[in-house]
Motif scaffolding. Structure first.
Motif, PDB file in Angstrom:
ATOM      1  N   ALA A 381      45.617 -10.102 122.512  1.00  0.00           N
ATOM      2  CA  ALA A 381      46.792 -10.754 121.928  1.00  0.00           C
ATOM      3  C   ALA A 381      47.074 -12.066 122.634  1.00  0.00           C
ATOM      4  CB  ALA A 381      48.007  -9.830 122.022  1.00  0.00           C
ATOM      5  N   ILE A 382      46.981 -12.074 123.970  1.00  0.00           N
ATOM      6  CA  ILE A 382      47.219 -13.301 124.741  1.00  0.00           C
ATOM      7  C   ILE A 382      46.232 -14.383 124.331  1.00  0.00           C
ATOM      8  CG2 ILE A 382      47.063 -14.309 127.055  1.00  0.00           C
ATOM      9  CD1 ILE A 382      48.146 -11.605 128.122  1.00  0.00           C
ATOM     10  N   GLU A 383      44.968 -14.024 124.195  1.00  0.00           N
ATOM     11  CA  GLU A 383      43.947 -14.993 123.803  1.00  0.00           C
ATOM     12  C   GLU A 383      44.270 -15.616 122.447  1.00  0.00           C
ATOM     13  OE1 GLU A 383      40.278 -12.908 123.866  1.00  0.00           O
ATOM     14  OE2 GLU A 383      40.174 -12.756 126.062  1.00  0.00           O
ATOM     15  N   ALA A 405      52.720 -15.451 124.834  1.00  0.00           N
ATOM     16  CA  ALA A 405      51.545 -15.099 125.633  1.00  0.00           C
ATOM     17  C   ALA A 405      51.920 -14.902 127.099  1.00  0.00           C
ATOM     18  CB  ALA A 405      50.494 -16.191 125.493  1.00  0.00           C
ATOM     19  N   ALA A 406      52.794 -15.757 127.602  1.00  0.00           N
ATOM     20  CA  ALA A 406      53.195 -15.679 129.009  1.00  0.00           C
ATOM     21  C   ALA A 406      53.916 -14.363 129.301  1.00  0.00           C
ATOM     22  CB  ALA A 406      54.082 -16.857 129.366  1.00  0.00           C
ATOM     23  N   LYS A 407      54.740 -13.918 128.377  1.00  0.00           N
ATOM     24  CA  LYS A 407      55.457 -12.656 128.578  1.00  0.00           C
ATOM     25  C   LYS A 407      54.487 -11.478 128.649  1.00  0.00           C
ATOM     26  CE  LYS A 407      59.922 -13.920 126.559  1.00  0.00           C
ATOM     27  NZ  LYS A 407      60.900 -13.678 125.456  1.00  0.00           N
ATOM     28  N   LEU A 408      53.441 -11.521 127.836  1.00  0.00           N
ATOM     29  CA  LEU A 408      52.465 -10.439 127.867  1.00  0.00           C
ATOM     30  C   LEU A 408      51.627 -10.479 129.134  1.00  0.00           C
ATOM     31  CD1 LEU A 408      51.140 -10.310 124.173  1.00  0.00           C
ATOM     32  CD2 LEU A 408      52.792  -8.803 125.274  1.00  0.00           C
ATOM     33  N   ALA A 409      51.423 -11.692 129.661  1.00  0.00           N
ATOM     34  CA  ALA A 409      50.597 -11.842 130.857  1.00  0.00           C
ATOM     35  C   ALA A 409      51.365 -11.586 132.138  1.00  0.00           C
ATOM     36  CB  ALA A 409      50.004 -13.253 130.892  1.00  0.00           C
ATOM     37  N   ALA A 410      52.689 -11.515 132.065  1.00  0.00           N
ATOM     38  CA  ALA A 410      53.503 -11.320 133.260  1.00  0.00           C
ATOM     39  C   ALA A 410      53.217  -9.956 133.868  1.00  0.00           C
ATOM     40  CB  ALA A 410      54.980 -11.447 132.912  1.00  0.00           C
ATOM     41  N   PRO A 411      53.274  -9.851 135.216  1.00  0.00           N
ATOM     42  CA  PRO A 411      53.045  -8.560 135.874  1.00  0.00           C
ATOM     43  C   PRO A 411      54.047  -7.530 135.380  1.00  0.00           C
ATOM     44  CG  PRO A 411      53.063 -10.350 137.474  1.00  0.00           C
ATOM     45  CD  PRO A 411      53.547 -10.921 136.180  1.00  0.00           C
ATOM     46  N   PRO A 412      53.636  -6.284 135.216  1.00  0.00           N
ATOM     47  CA  PRO A 412      54.569  -5.251 134.746  1.00  0.00           C
ATOM     48  C   PRO A 412      55.658  -4.987 135.772  1.00  0.00           C
ATOM     49  CG  PRO A 412      52.512  -4.262 135.477  1.00  0.00           C
ATOM     50  CD  PRO A 412      52.295  -5.747 135.470  1.00  0.00           C
ATOM     51  N   THR A 413      56.825  -4.645 135.300  1.00  0.00           N
ATOM     52  CA  THR A 413      57.937  -4.311 136.181  1.00  0.00           C
ATOM     53  C   THR A 413      57.674  -2.949 136.802  1.00  0.00           C
ATOM     54  OG1 THR A 413      59.135  -3.198 134.407  1.00  0.00           O
ATOM     55  CG2 THR A 413      59.488  -5.581 134.643  1.00  0.00           C
ATOM     56  N   PRO A 414      58.394  -2.601 137.866  1.00  0.00           N
ATOM     57  CA  PRO A 414      58.216  -1.272 138.470  1.00  0.00           C
ATOM     58  C   PRO A 414      58.373  -0.146 137.463  1.00  0.00           C
ATOM     59  CG  PRO A 414      59.512  -2.681 139.905  1.00  0.00           C
ATOM     60  CD  PRO A 414      59.329  -3.444 138.631  1.00  0.00           C
ATOM     61  N   THR A 415      59.293  -0.310 136.542  1.00  0.00           N
ATOM     62  CA  THR A 415      59.493   0.731 135.529  1.00  0.00           C
ATOM     63  C   THR A 415      58.252   0.888 134.672  1.00  0.00           C
ATOM     64  OG1 THR A 415      61.849   0.251 135.451  1.00  0.00           O
ATOM     65  CG2 THR A 415      60.923   1.475 133.598  1.00  0.00           C
ATOM     66  N   GLN A 416      57.665  -0.290 134.279  1.00  0.00           N
ATOM     67  CA  GLN A 416      56.465  -0.233 133.464  1.00  0.00           C
ATOM     68  C   GLN A 416      55.312   0.380 134.232  1.00  0.00           C
ATOM     69  OE1 GLN A 416      56.340  -4.436 132.509  1.00  0.00           O
ATOM     70  NE2 GLN A 416      56.845  -4.002 130.367  1.00  0.00           N
ATOM     71  N   GLY A 418      55.454   2.515 136.754  1.00  0.00           N
ATOM     72  CA  GLY A 418      55.656   3.943 136.923  1.00  0.00           C
ATOM     73  C   GLY A 418      55.385   4.733 135.668  1.00  0.00           C
ATOM     74  N   SER A 419      55.603   4.125 134.522  1.00  0.00           N
ATOM     75  CA  SER A 419      55.433   4.848 133.268  1.00  0.00           C
ATOM     76  C   SER A 419      54.035   4.687 132.718  1.00  0.00           C
ATOM     77  CB  SER A 419      56.446   4.366 132.238  1.00  0.00           C
ATOM     78  OG  SER A 419      56.222   2.993 131.967  1.00  0.00           O
ATOM     79  N   GLY A 420      53.190   3.916 133.457  1.00  0.00           N
ATOM     80  CA  GLY A 420      51.830   3.712 132.960  1.00  0.00           C
ATOM     81  C   GLY A 420      51.818   2.876 131.692  1.00  0.00           C
ATOM     82  N   ALA A 421      52.722   1.860 131.649  1.00  0.00           N
ATOM     83  CA  ALA A 421      52.841   1.071 130.431  1.00  0.00           C
ATOM     84  C   ALA A 421      51.595   0.277 130.133  1.00  0.00           C
ATOM     85  CB  ALA A 421      54.041   0.125 130.548  1.00  0.00           C
ATOM     86  N   ARG A 422      50.864  -0.173 131.193  1.00  0.00           N
ATOM     87  CA  ARG A 422      49.657  -0.953 130.945  1.00  0.00           C
ATOM     88  C   ARG A 422      48.535  -0.446 131.822  1.00  0.00           C
ATOM     89  NH1 ARG A 422      51.748  -7.243 130.831  1.00  0.00           N
ATOM     90  NH2 ARG A 422      53.324  -6.982 129.214  1.00  0.00           N
ATOM     91  N   THR A 423      47.341  -0.541 131.292  1.00  0.00           N
ATOM     92  CA  THR A 423      46.164  -0.185 132.060  1.00  0.00           C
ATOM     93  C   THR A 423      45.506  -1.446 132.567  1.00  0.00           C
ATOM     94  OG1 THR A 423      44.779  -0.245 130.091  1.00  0.00           O
ATOM     95  CG2 THR A 423      45.833   1.851 130.607  1.00  0.00           C
ATOM     96  N   LYS A 424      44.395  -1.343 133.254  1.00  0.00           N
ATOM     97  CA  LYS A 424      43.762  -2.519 133.844  1.00  0.00           C
ATOM     98  C   LYS A 424      43.317  -3.543 132.796  1.00  0.00           C
ATOM     99  CE  LYS A 424      42.128  -0.260 138.051  1.00  0.00           C
ATOM    100  NZ  LYS A 424      40.929   0.114 138.864  1.00  0.00           N
ATOM    101  N   ASN A 425      42.953  -3.038 131.653  1.00  0.00           N
ATOM    102  CA  ASN A 425      42.479  -3.992 130.632  1.00  0.00           C
ATOM    103  C   ASN A 425      43.614  -4.523 129.778  1.00  0.00           C
ATOM    104  OD1 ASN A 425      43.104  -1.869 129.022  1.00  0.00           O
ATOM    105  ND2 ASN A 425      41.121  -1.749 127.969  1.00  0.00           N
ATOM    106  N   GLY A 426      44.861  -4.215 130.169  1.00  0.00           N
ATOM    107  CA  GLY A 426      45.995  -4.778 129.455  1.00  0.00           C
ATOM    108  C   GLY A 426      46.448  -3.927 128.303  1.00  0.00           C
ATOM    109  N   ARG A 427      45.910  -2.725 128.152  1.00  0.00           N
ATOM    110  CA  ARG A 427      46.302  -1.867 127.021  1.00  0.00           C
ATOM    111  C   ARG A 427      47.365  -0.878 127.473  1.00  0.00           C
ATOM    112  NH1 ARG A 427      42.585  -1.989 122.760  1.00  0.00           N
ATOM    113  NH2 ARG A 427      40.669  -3.090 123.239  1.00  0.00           N
ATOM    114  N   GLN A 428      48.168  -0.462 126.489  1.00  0.00           N
ATOM    115  CA  GLN A 428      49.170   0.569 126.768  1.00  0.00           C
ATOM    116  C   GLN A 428      48.549   1.939 126.564  1.00  0.00           C
ATOM    117  OE1 GLN A 428      52.420  -0.510 124.154  1.00  0.00           O
ATOM    118  NE2 GLN A 428      53.612  -1.167 125.909  1.00  0.00           N
TER     119      GLN A 428
END
Length: 428
Positions: A381-383, A405-416, A418-428
């Motif tokens: 999506a960022i690309e 794009a910048a919002k998606l690229a921003a580091p996840p918050t602690p809440t995100q 902890g909840s496993g909101a994103r994986t290493k490849n950027g997927r939820q």
């Protein structure tokens, strides 16, 4: 009504009278523009005349006589002037003395300016000047081009009309449909450019969208029973109703899903819904009516969550059958994603992305980015958001896409995290 609005309303009527009287659209258009400029100065200082329309016809007619007398136009116009206007008269005939002065030729003038033989760019420029009453400077400013460039464009358009031998009058039965279709298309293009500017620092150019809306009302007044004319007017009203909420305090773009719907113009929505509701049963149903129906569904929803997306998807299916353009397919893809999930929308995009008309267009990348974001594929999506931002010439759109794009690229918050909101490849 202000003097400026009155001049714009009277411009095509006066042009129609002069063209009918002198049989020279090119010269008549120039004379009308000079009369409008004279009126803008004199009416401001001396007040409105008793008969503004007659005043303009008389002044413009005098300009025509002066042109006939000029050395540059002598060979081309002397015979015409001799047969139509006595050269020894010191003033033009009063407008009320001419039977043609009582006729409203606005629709005829619009058909001439929007002739299918003209390119859309030429037709738009000529329509805004001859039917809208805008000056060349105003039109050039609206489209961000030098005044000389716009003047040449208008001149070429008038020359095309002259050499084509288009008669001044209503088109015959065989020409009526294509001429009206061309006129509506030009008004739609003017409105679209005003509603969402294709380039520049502003998302909207209100003067263009308002002028297109005014002209659409004029055509509807002349053809109230034409369902597509009604559909176009309804579409403009329903789209323009959202304009107060489409930008933030700094002119930034606010997408439909995030708009404050309390800012929408409810009077315009009510009028637009009433128009399209009355037009659809009359038939035949055309693309403008279907687009107006889509806009009505959006505008009648209290929130994006309450939007009847299945109905919108069905309407886009109908529209795609009527007018199979890639932009319609992009909109259907988004609607399909809202109904059946992002994978369904991405499948539609895959089927249309090979269309040459979409090659390199930022709308394709923006739509794909949106659907990939819905699917949780943030890296892709960022690309695509960056690709779309690099291709648009609209600064508000570019800023919006870049920020997305910048919002998606921003580091996840602690809440995100902890909840496993994103994986290493950027997927939820």
């Amino acid at each position: 009504m202000s003097a400026e609005d009155l001049l714009r309303e009277l411009a095509p009527q006066v042009l129609g009278v002069l063209t009918r009287r002198f049989r020279d659209f090119d010269a008549a258009e120039d004379a009308v523009q000079e009369a409008l400029l004279a009126a803008a100065t004199q009416w401001r200082d001396e007040g409105l005349p008793r008969n503004p329309r007659g005043w303009l016809i008389q002044v413009a007619s005098r300009r025509m006589i002066e042109q006939v007398r000029s050395e540059q136009a002598r060979r081309r116009r002397e015979d015409l002037a001799a047969s139509l206007v006595p050269l020894d008269r010191q003033s033009a005939p009063a407008a009320d003395d001419d039977e043609a002065a009582d006729q409203d030729d606005t629709l005829i003038v619009l058909f001439m300016c929007c002739h299918p033989a003209l390119s859309p760019a030429s037709a738009i420029a000529l329509t805004l000047r001859s039917v809208g009453g805008l000056t060349t400077t105003e039109i050039a400013r609206a489209f961000l081009v030098p005044e000389a460039t716009m003047a040449q464009r208008i001149s070429r358009a008038k020359q095309s009309i002259k050499t084509s031998g288009i008669p001044f009058g209503m088109p015959g039965p065989d020409d009526w449909a294509p001429r009206l279709e061309a006129a509506l298309h030009v008004l739609y293009l003017i409105f679209t450019e005003g509603s969402t500017s294709s380039s520049g620092i502003h998302l909207q150019r209100v003067e263009l969208s308002k002028e297109a809306l005014r002209l659409a009302r004029a055509v509807h007044d002349l053809l109230p029973d034409d369902s597509e004319v009604t559909g176009l007017l309804a579409l403009m009203l329903l789209t323009d109703a959202r304009s107060p909420a489409r930008t933030g305090p700094g002119g930034e773009l606010i997408p439909l899903a995030e708009q404050d719907r309390t800012l929408w113009d409810r009077n315009a929505i009510t009028e637009g819904v009433a128009l399209i509701t009355a037009a659809l049963p009359k038939g035949p149903v055309g693309p403008y009516q279907v687009q107006a129906a889509v806009a009505a569904v959006h505008n009648e929803a209290a929130s994006v969550e309450e939007t009847d997306w299945p109905q919108i998807l069905a309407l886009y299916g109908v529209l795609e059958h009527m007018s199979p353009t890639p932009v319609v397919s992009l909109n259907r893809a988004v609607a399909a994603a809202m109904v059946h999930g992002p994978a369904a929308g991405l499948d539609i995009l895959s089927a249309v992305e090979s269309d040459r008309r979409l090659a390199g267009h930022h709308h394709l990348y923006a739509a794909r980015a949106h659907l990939l974001e819905m699917a949780g594929d943030f890296r892709a999506a960022i690309e695509n958001y960056h690709a779309a931002a690099n291709r648009t010439t609209s600064l508000p759109e570019r800023h919006y896409l870049t920020i997305r794009a910048a919002k998606l690229a921003a580091p996840p918050t602690p809440t995100q995290t902890g909840s496993g909101a994103r994986t290493k490849n950027g997927r939820q």
